[in-house]
Design a protein around this motif. Structure first.
Motif, PDB file in Angstrom:
ATOM      1  N   ARG A 112       0.881  -1.166   0.000  1.00 51.25           N
ATOM      2  CA  ARG A 112       0.000   0.000   0.000  1.00 51.25           C
ATOM      3  C   ARG A 112       0.922   1.220   0.000  1.00 51.25           C
ATOM      4  O   ARG A 112       1.832   1.310   0.815  1.00 51.25           O
ATOM      5  CB  ARG A 112      -0.891   0.019   1.234  1.00 51.25           C
ATOM      6  CG  ARG A 112      -1.821   1.229   1.306  1.00 51.25           C
ATOM      7  CD  ARG A 112      -2.619   1.250   2.604  1.00 51.25           C
ATOM      8  NE  ARG A 112      -3.438   0.061   2.742  1.00 51.25           N
ATOM      9  CZ  ARG A 112      -4.711  -0.048   2.334  1.00 51.25           C
ATOM     10  NH1 ARG A 112      -5.301   0.968   1.752  1.00 51.25           N
ATOM     11  NH2 ARG A 112      -5.374  -1.170   2.520  1.00 51.25           N
ATOM     12  N   MET A 113       0.664   2.152  -0.905  1.00 51.08           N
ATOM     13  CA  MET A 113       1.474   3.362  -0.993  1.00 51.08           C
ATOM     14  C   MET A 113       0.667   4.539  -0.461  1.00 51.08           C
ATOM     15  O   MET A 113      -0.509   4.690  -0.777  1.00 51.08           O
ATOM     16  CB  MET A 113       1.916   3.608  -2.430  1.00 51.08           C
ATOM     17  CG  MET A 113       2.723   2.425  -2.982  1.00 51.08           C
ATOM     18  SD  MET A 113       3.692   2.822  -4.422  1.00 51.08           S
ATOM     19  CE  MET A 113       5.199   3.330  -3.612  1.00 51.08           C
ATOM     20  N   TYR A 114       1.315   5.356   0.356  1.00 48.09           N
ATOM     21  CA  TYR A 114       0.717   6.539   0.959  1.00 48.09           C
ATOM     22  C   TYR A 114       1.309   7.763   0.268  1.00 48.09           C
ATOM     23  O   TYR A 114       2.516   7.991   0.342  1.00 48.09           O
ATOM     24  CB  TYR A 114       1.033   6.595   2.460  1.00 48.09           C
ATOM     25  CG  TYR A 114       0.509   5.402   3.221  1.00 48.09           C
ATOM     26  CD1 TYR A 114      -0.726   5.452   3.841  1.00 48.09           C
ATOM     27  CD2 TYR A 114       1.257   4.224   3.312  1.00 48.09           C
ATOM     28  CE1 TYR A 114      -1.216   4.350   4.543  1.00 48.09           C
ATOM     29  CE2 TYR A 114       0.779   3.125   4.006  1.00 48.09           C
ATOM     30  CZ  TYR A 114      -0.458   3.202   4.618  1.00 48.09           C
ATOM     31  OH  TYR A 114      -0.933   2.111   5.305  1.00 48.09           O
ATOM     32  N   LEU A 115       0.474   8.543  -0.420  1.00 46.30           N
ATOM     33  CA  LEU A 115       0.927   9.721  -1.156  1.00 46.30           C
ATOM     34  C   LEU A 115       0.741  10.966  -0.293  1.00 46.30           C
ATOM     35  O   LEU A 115      -0.380  11.281   0.115  1.00 46.30           O
ATOM     36  CB  LEU A 115       0.143   9.867  -2.462  1.00 46.30           C
ATOM     37  CG  LEU A 115       0.392  11.141  -3.269  1.00 46.30           C
ATOM     38  CD1 LEU A 115       1.836  11.204  -3.766  1.00 46.30           C
ATOM     39  CD2 LEU A 115      -0.594  11.223  -4.436  1.00 46.30           C
ATOM     40  N   TYR A 116       1.855  11.652  -0.037  1.00 48.79           N
ATOM     41  CA  TYR A 116       1.845  12.865   0.775  1.00 48.79           C
ATOM     42  C   TYR A 116       2.225  14.083  -0.056  1.00 48.79           C
ATOM     43  O   TYR A 116       3.105  14.001  -0.916  1.00 48.79           O
ATOM     44  CB  TYR A 116       2.855  12.747   1.930  1.00 48.79           C
ATOM     45  CG  TYR A 116       2.381  11.870   3.053  1.00 48.79           C
ATOM     46  CD1 TYR A 116       1.647  12.399   4.108  1.00 48.79           C
ATOM     47  CD2 TYR A 116       2.665  10.509   3.065  1.00 48.79           C
ATOM     48  CE1 TYR A 116       1.207  11.591   5.143  1.00 48.79           C
ATOM     49  CE2 TYR A 116       2.226   9.697   4.096  1.00 48.79           C
ATOM     50  CZ  TYR A 116       1.499  10.246   5.133  1.00 48.79           C
ATOM     51  OH  TYR A 116       1.059   9.448   6.153  1.00 48.79           O
ATOM     52  N   LEU A 117       1.590  15.212   0.253  1.00 53.38           N
ATOM     53  CA  LEU A 117       1.954  16.511  -0.292  1.00 53.38           C
ATOM     54  C   LEU A 117       2.831  17.206   0.740  1.00 53.38           C
ATOM     55  O   LEU A 117       2.412  17.386   1.889  1.00 53.38           O
ATOM     56  CB  LEU A 117       0.696  17.344  -0.555  1.00 53.38           C
ATOM     57  CG  LEU A 117       0.916  18.802  -0.945  1.00 53.38           C
ATOM     58  CD1 LEU A 117       1.649  18.911  -2.274  1.00 53.38           C
ATOM     59  CD2 LEU A 117      -0.417  19.536  -0.988  1.00 53.38           C
ATOM     60  N   ALA A 118       4.050  17.570   0.333  1.00 55.60           N
ATOM     61  CA  ALA A 118       4.982  18.258   1.222  1.00 55.60           C
ATOM     62  C   ALA A 118       5.108  19.716   0.785  1.00 55.60           C
ATOM     63  O   ALA A 118       5.408  19.997  -0.377  1.00 55.60           O
ATOM     64  CB  ALA A 118       6.351  17.578   1.180  1.00 55.60           C
ATOM     65  N   THR A 119       4.859  20.634   1.723  1.00 56.46           N
ATOM     66  CA  THR A 119       4.980  22.063   1.446  1.00 56.46           C
ATOM     67  C   THR A 119       5.751  22.725   2.581  1.00 56.46           C
ATOM     68  O   THR A 119       6.116  22.073   3.556  1.00 56.46           O
ATOM     69  CB  THR A 119       3.587  22.717   1.289  1.00 56.46           C
ATOM     70  OG1 THR A 119       2.819  22.456   2.470  1.00 56.46           O
ATOM     71  CG2 THR A 119       2.850  22.185   0.064  1.00 56.46           C
ATOM     72  N   GLY A 120       5.989  24.027   2.429  1.00 56.86           N
ATOM     73  CA  GLY A 120       6.788  24.731   3.432  1.00 56.86           C
ATOM     74  C   GLY A 120       8.193  24.167   3.468  1.00 56.86           C
ATOM     75  O   GLY A 120       8.748  23.925   4.537  1.00 56.86           O
ATOM     76  N   LEU A 121       8.773  23.946   2.298  1.00 54.77           N
ATOM     77  CA  LEU A 121      10.048  23.237   2.190  1.00 54.77           C
ATOM     78  C   LEU A 121      11.254  24.122   2.510  1.00 54.77           C
ATOM     79  O   LEU A 121      11.322  25.268   2.074  1.00 54.77           O
ATOM     80  CB  LEU A 121      10.200  22.656   0.780  1.00 54.77           C
ATOM     81  CG  LEU A 121       9.118  21.666   0.358  1.00 54.77           C
ATOM     82  CD1 LEU A 121       9.330  21.246  -1.085  1.00 54.77           C
ATOM     83  CD2 LEU A 121       9.102  20.457   1.267  1.00 54.77           C
TER      84      LEU A 121
END
Length: 171
Positions: A112-121
């Protein structure tokens, strides 16, 4: 029904034989059991996305991908997403949001793959694991989509990540 039979065990996955009940009787199926993985879509303030160039021995080529990695045993996917982003790109995320979950190849694989959005990099130095050949590749959003369209990106998790975000979340 017969208990699953262990065929192979490695540090990252197991291969087991399970039996599917059918009208004709039990049918053996070989299944790769995997503890799961994270995929991270790092979006910079200007809307650019941080892809990576990753040498993949199984594909026998360097692929353009989103950063990703296997969960450690018992690891929370959010913790894994922060760790993998920093290791592979050097960036640290101020915010990490779960976008969706999906199976990479459910015909043979439990991953199972969990897709995350990363911001504030915030930029930093990658901390690659032994044997990893990875280079960050920041590109404009439009270029990332062009790469998906013209076949320069042919990694499934990256296509899912870009197209999911572009279709359902990008403003």
């Amino acid at each position: 029904m017969t208990e699953p039979e262990l065929l192979l065990e490695t540090s990252r996955f197991k291969v087991v034989q399970r039996y599917q009940a059918t009208p004709q009787g039990p049918l053996p199926r070989q299944i790769v059991e995997h503890r799961g993985a994270v995929v991270i879509l790092p979006v910079l303030e200007d809307g650019s996305v941080v892809l990576i160039r990753n040498v993949r021995i199984a594909a026998d080529e360097e692929l353009i991908e989103l950063p990703a990695g296997t969960l450690e045993a018992g690891e929370n996917p959010l913790v894994s997403a922060h760790r993998e982003l920093a290791e592979e790109t050097g960036y640290r995320a101020g915010s990490m949001e779960l976008l969706t979950q999906f199976f990479s190849s459910p015909g043979i694989l439990t991953e199972r793959m969990y897709l995350y959005l990363a911001t504030g990099l915030e930029e930093g130095s990658p901390e690659l694991e032994q044997g990893e050949e990875i280079r960050p590749l920041p590109v404009a959003w439009e270029e990332a989509i062009a790469m998906a369209r013209d076949g320069r990106i042919h990694d499934a998790k990256t296509l899912v990540g870009l197209l999911y975000y572009g279709s359902f979340r990008k403003k």
